[in-house]
Write an enzyme that holds these catalytic residues in place. Structure first.
Site, PDB file in Angstrom:
ATOM      1  CG  ASP A 164      -4.458   2.146 -10.050  1.00 43.63           C
ATOM      2  OD1 ASP A 164      -3.826   2.897  -9.297  1.00 43.63           O
ATOM      3  OD2 ASP A 164      -4.435   0.917  -9.957  1.00 43.63           O
ATOM      4  CD  GLU A 170       4.327   4.131  -4.113  1.00 44.86           C
ATOM      5  OE1 GLU A 170       3.342   4.004  -4.867  1.00 44.86           O
ATOM      6  OE2 GLU A 170       4.495   5.094  -3.369  1.00 44.86           O
TER       7      GLU A 170
END
Length: 254
Positions: free
Chosen positions: A56, A45
């Protein structure tokens, strides 16, 4: 058949690694991809850094901020990846937020992904319904698999809907939090993994968030087709540089 679909058919548990494009240094992107494949990683990824990364944790946020300061943009990433398929065969997925793709133009973005050999996209902030109604036809036109995230809080109906419009894998977020390494999974998470397993979804599941070492990788892959490691890998390259990737991957797989 898309490379992701082929990989999912292999008789093994899959290791997918996330890293932030343009980090630690702007020109590290292709080196990291090549080193990951060489050391036995199954899927990659590629994080397209964004200034407001909602899902995140602090490690990946910091790497995104640094990558943006280094000069990483969508255009730069596409340039870096234009010859990647001359050296790399495993599935490559771009993970990023919808805003940069929308700014670039969704169809133009998808077309460019197809040209350079990207297999799929993960866009955490693109609502499933909006994708299905407005963008699915474009993604499919360019042979791209869109990967959706589910969490322990996602309803059964929602999971079934996601499963019905997916044609790759479902990204099973291990807990309702941001990304980050954990020491292990508790009963609550194990029950969630088992509950999803019993749903007999048509798309295999890959578990992400909180996987950082051999123990958590082994634990997660008891319940799923594979596992994704992000923060722990980003920390590793921050501390040890891009030439020590073999040590990291070996520590997960062996």
């Amino acid at each position: 058949m898309n490379r992701i679909q082929s990989k999912l058919k292999e008789d093994k548990k899959l290791l997918s690694i996330y890293f932030t494009a343009g980090y630690p240094n702007i020109d590290d992107t292709t080196t990291i991809i090549q080193n990951l494949e060489k050391n036995g990683v199954d899927m990659i990824e590629i994080g397209l850094p964004f200034s407001d990364p909602l899902a995140d944790g602090p490690t990946i946020q910091a790497s995104s901020t640094a990558a943006l300061k280094n000069g990483m943009t969508t255009e730069v990433l596409f340039k870096q990846l234009q010859d990647i398929r001359k050296t790399v065969n495993i599935p490559l997925i771009i993970m990023g937020y919808f805003n940069p793709m929308f700014q670039y133009g969704v169809e133009a973005f998808c077309k460019k992904c197809q040209e350079i050999g990207i297999d799929g996209l993960i866009i955490p902030d693109l609502p499933v319904d909006v994708y299905h109604e407005e963008y699915q036809a474009i993604f499919e036109k360019y042979g791209l698999i869109n990967v959706f995230l589910i969490t322990p809080q996602t309803s059964v109906e929602r999971i079934q809907y996601i499963d019905s419009i997916s044609n790759g894998f479902i990204y099973m977020v291990s807990s309702a939090s941001t990304t980050g390494a954990q020491s292990g999974f508790g009963n609550e998470q194990t029950e969630y993994f088992e509950r999803i397993g019993k749903m007999n979804l048509k798309n295999p599941q890959v578990i992400g968030f909180g996987i950082s070492n051999n123990e958590t990788f082994t634990q997660a892959t008891q319940f799923a087709k594979g596992a994704i490691i992000g923060s722990a890998f980003v920390k590793h390259v921050t501390t040890n540089g891009v030439n020590s990737i073999d040590k990291f991957v070996n520590s997960i797989l062996n």
